[in-house]
Design a protein around this motif. Structure first.
Motif, mmCIF file in Angstrom:
data_model
loop_
_atom_site.group_PDB
_atom_site.id
_atom_site.type_symbol
_atom_site.label_atom_id
_atom_site.label_comp_id
_atom_site.label_asym_id
_atom_site.label_seq_id
_atom_site.Cartn_x
_atom_site.Cartn_y
_atom_site.Cartn_z
ATOM 1 N N ARG A 1 46.978 21.708 13.997
ATOM 2 C CA ARG A 1 47.704 20.736 13.155
ATOM 3 C C ARG A 1 48.248 19.587 13.985
ATOM 4 O O ARG A 1 48.224 18.433 13.553
ATOM 5 C CB ARG A 1 48.801 21.462 12.379
ATOM 6 C CG ARG A 1 48.154 22.300 11.285
ATOM 7 C CD ARG A 1 49.067 23.053 10.388
ATOM 8 N NE ARG A 1 48.274 23.511 9.244
ATOM 9 C CZ ARG A 1 48.569 24.563 8.491
ATOM 10 N NH1 ARG A 1 49.644 25.288 8.744
ATOM 11 N NH2 ARG A 1 47.790 24.894 7.479
ATOM 12 N N GLU A 2 48.702 19.885 15.164
ATOM 13 C CA GLU A 2 49.204 18.833 16.057
ATOM 14 C C GLU A 2 48.085 17.840 16.414
ATOM 15 O O GLU A 2 48.311 16.634 16.491
ATOM 16 C CB GLU A 2 49.745 19.490 17.333
ATOM 17 C CG GLU A 2 50.272 18.516 18.358
ATOM 18 C CD GLU A 2 50.443 19.162 19.725
ATOM 19 O OE1 GLU A 2 50.262 18.445 20.714
ATOM 20 O OE2 GLU A 2 50.732 20.381 19.810
ATOM 21 N N LEU A 3 46.870 18.361 16.597
ATOM 22 C CA LEU A 3 45.749 17.528 17.044
ATOM 23 C C LEU A 3 44.901 16.978 15.887
ATOM 24 O O LEU A 3 43.947 16.243 16.117
ATOM 25 C CB LEU A 3 44.849 18.340 17.994
ATOM 26 C CG LEU A 3 45.512 18.857 19.281
ATOM 27 C CD1 LEU A 3 44.558 19.751 20.048
ATOM 28 C CD2 LEU A 3 45.982 17.703 20.159
ATOM 29 N N GLY A 4 45.232 17.350 14.651
ATOM 30 C CA GLY A 4 44.464 16.855 13.498
ATOM 31 C C GLY A 4 43.103 17.522 13.362
ATOM 32 O O GLY A 4 42.132 16.886 12.956
ATOM 33 N N ILE A 5 43.056 18.812 13.704
ATOM 34 C CA ILE A 5 41.799 19.567 13.650
ATOM 35 C C ILE A 5 41.791 20.443 12.401
ATOM 36 O O ILE A 5 42.785 21.125 12.108
ATOM 37 C CB ILE A 5 41.644 20.453 14.918
ATOM 38 C CG1 ILE A 5 41.601 19.572 16.176
ATOM 39 C CG2 ILE A 5 40.404 21.327 14.824
ATOM 40 C CD1 ILE A 5 41.641 20.349 17.488
ATOM 41 N N GLY A 6 40.691 20.433 11.669
ATOM 42 C CA GLY A 6 40.561 21.272 10.476
ATOM 43 C C GLY A 6 40.433 22.753 10.838
ATOM 44 O O GLY A 6 40.024 23.104 11.945
ATOM 45 N N ILE A 7 40.782 23.612 9.892
ATOM 46 C CA ILE A 7 40.789 25.063 10.122
ATOM 47 C C ILE A 7 39.816 25.712 9.133
ATOM 48 O O ILE A 7 39.967 25.577 7.916
ATOM 49 C CB ILE A 7 42.219 25.617 9.925
ATOM 50 C CG1 ILE A 7 43.175 24.980 10.965
ATOM 51 C CG2 ILE A 7 42.237 27.139 10.024
ATOM 52 C CD1 ILE A 7 44.623 24.972 10.543
ATOM 53 N N VAL A 8 38.808 26.380 9.667
ATOM 54 C CA VAL A 8 37.808 27.067 8.841
ATOM 55 C C VAL A 8 37.995 28.566 9.057
ATOM 56 O O VAL A 8 37.895 29.061 10.184
ATOM 57 C CB VAL A 8 36.378 26.630 9.224
ATOM 58 C CG1 VAL A 8 35.341 27.434 8.440
ATOM 59 C CG2 VAL A 8 36.200 25.137 8.964
ATOM 60 N N THR A 9 38.292 29.276 7.974
ATOM 61 C CA THR A 9 38.636 30.693 8.118
ATOM 62 C C THR A 9 37.477 31.577 7.673
ATOM 63 O O THR A 9 37.025 31.504 6.540
ATOM 64 C CB THR A 9 39.886 31.036 7.290
ATOM 65 O OG1 THR A 9 39.626 30.779 5.914
ATOM 66 C CG2 THR A 9 41.061 30.185 7.703
ATOM 67 N N TYR A 10 37.028 32.403 8.615
ATOM 68 C CA TYR A 10 35.989 33.383 8.255
ATOM 69 C C TYR A 10 36.639 34.727 7.962
ATOM 70 O O TYR A 10 37.794 34.967 8.331
ATOM 71 C CB TYR A 10 34.911 33.473 9.336
ATOM 72 C CG TYR A 10 35.276 34.150 10.638
ATOM 73 C CD1 TYR A 10 35.163 35.535 10.787
ATOM 74 C CD2 TYR A 10 35.676 33.408 11.745
ATOM 75 C CE1 TYR A 10 35.460 36.159 11.993
ATOM 76 C CE2 TYR A 10 35.970 34.019 12.953
ATOM 77 C CZ TYR A 10 35.863 35.399 13.073
ATOM 78 O OH TYR A 10 36.168 36.018 14.268
ATOM 79 N N SER A 11 35.905 35.589 7.269
ATOM 80 C CA SER A 11 36.417 36.897 6.823
ATOM 81 C C SER A 11 37.784 36.792 6.139
ATOM 82 O O SER A 11 38.688 37.566 6.432
ATOM 83 C CB SER A 11 36.495 37.881 7.997
ATOM 84 O OG SER A 11 35.238 38.084 8.578
ATOM 85 N N PRO A 12 37.957 35.835 5.200
ATOM 86 C CA PRO A 12 39.264 35.705 4.540
ATOM 87 C C PRO A 12 39.566 36.884 3.615
ATOM 88 O O PRO A 12 40.716 37.059 3.214
ATOM 89 C CB PRO A 12 39.129 34.404 3.744
ATOM 90 C CG PRO A 12 37.660 34.285 3.462
ATOM 91 C CD PRO A 12 36.979 34.853 4.667
ATOM 92 N N LEU A 13 38.551 37.689 3.308
ATOM 93 C CA LEU A 13 38.759 38.879 2.468
ATOM 94 C C LEU A 13 38.758 40.155 3.310
ATOM 95 O O LEU A 13 38.487 41.237 2.807
ATOM 96 C CB LEU A 13 37.676 38.963 1.388
ATOM 97 C CG LEU A 13 37.630 37.765 0.438
ATOM 98 C CD1 LEU A 13 36.485 37.875 -0.540
ATOM 99 C CD2 LEU A 13 38.948 37.629 -0.308
#
Length: 339
Positions: free
Chosen positions: A194-206
């Motif tokens: 968040r500080e660097l403006g990088i997106g977050i892609v979450t795998y295995s969210p289930l």
């Protein structure tokens, strides 16, 4: 009619569907490969519904999942944002590679298998701890300049590795495991992104399917399913972890949604910079996952979920021994190689 909104991923200009589709289980690690025509049909169904952010890797199969996506994207390439990965190699034994010659060769091989001119988001799947991250990034930067890839991502990288990489060329997305039972990334990695403006892609969210059907999923796992060997799915840990699943069911029942929708909604509510990529091989599960976007959680419900899923409540590590994660992703400095 597309039912999934689009969001900006990171600060470099990439726009993707707010929920993606993880394609690994179609070809690898979760039992035998699924029938190709069915998977192509599923991918087309996802695209028509607006799930247009597709995630694969050269190690899924190995290689066969990229070939599958290449076939599925004929005639619809312009509708999707395509993410693939390099860095995990399987030639009878596993290794992690990040040297420049390998980065380039892997990218060109993926372009060929996917049958595309350019990869939208290219991740380093695991970090090669023998090669300074600056050197790996230097080659990825060249691939961007040559038009072979548009955006760069890292998977399972520590906060300090992310910072060092981002200083060479902006990172668009970090892929990591984040769910009700994997919350360790909240301490350092999420704030760094968040500080660097990088997106977050979450795998295995289930929780690799655990929040869809709980412990009974273990009875349905086929031979060759990686989950049979994962610590959290071992009998001595499953009984304990069932407590979390039962509590999720209780809240989901009150909300009038399924436990998997509630679990996925919790990830969606982490922020508009978070894009989960649940995987599935069934159209009905895909539809259920899309339905999670309509589940609205109040601050009180978020607090309740977070209290029952506090970090440390789950028994068992995410992976067994020998599989690298962000915890062992530090690389030597460039200067240390020269000395």
């Amino acid at each position: 009619m597309a039912r999934v909104p689009r969001v900006k991923l990171g600060s470099q200009g990439l726009e993707v569907s707010a929920q993606g589709l993880g394609c690994m289980g179609m070809s690898a690690f979760y039992g035998p490969p699924k029938p190709e025509p069915d998977m192509i049909n599923l991918i087309h169904h996802a695209i028509n519904a607006g799930v247009t952010f597709l995630d694969t890797s050269d190690v899924y199969g190995p290689k066969t999942n990229e070939i599958l996506l290449g076939k599925a994207l004929k005639g619809v390439r312009e509708k999707v944002k395509l993410a693939t990965k390099f860095g995990v190699r399987y030639d009878g034994s596993w290794s992690v590679e990040g040297d420049p010659a390998y980065v380039r060769a892997a990218c060109e091989a993926s372009l060929q298998r996917l049958d595309v001119d350019c990869i939208d988001l290219y991740y380093q799947h695991r970090i090669d701890t023998r090669v300074p991250i600056e050197i790996t990034m230097g080659e990825l930067k060249k691939l961007v300049e040559e038009g072979k890839i548009k955006y760069i991502g890292l998977s399972e990288a520590s906060a300090s590795t992310i910072r060092r990489a981002h200083a060479v060329h902006p990172i668009t997305a970090i892929q990591l495991e984040w769910s009700l039972w994997s919350r360790d990334v909240e301490q350092e990695i999420i704030p760094t992104c968040r500080e660097l403006g990088i997106g977050i892609v979450t795998y295995s969210p289930l929780g690799r399917g655990f929040f869809s059907s709980g412990p009974k999923m273990l009875n349905e796992l086929q031979d060759g399913d990686l989950r049979k060997y994962m610590p959290r799915f071992q009998p001595e840990n499953v009984e304990h972890n069932k407590i979390l699943y039962d509590r999720v069911i209780t809240i989901a029942t009150k909300k009038g949604c399924t436990p998997s929708q509630l679990s996925l909604a919790w990830v969606h509510h982490q922020g508009n910079d978070v894009v989960p990529i649940p995987g599935t091989t069934k159209i009905e599960n895909l539809e259920q996952n899309i339905g999670a976007l309509s589940v609205k959680l109040t601050p009180e419900e978020m607090s309740e979920l977070e209290s029952i899923a506090s970090d440390g409540l789950v028994k068992g590590a995410r992976y067994g021994e020998g599989i690298s994660t962000y915890l062992d992703s530090e690389t030597p400095s460039v200067s240390s190689l020269k000395s």
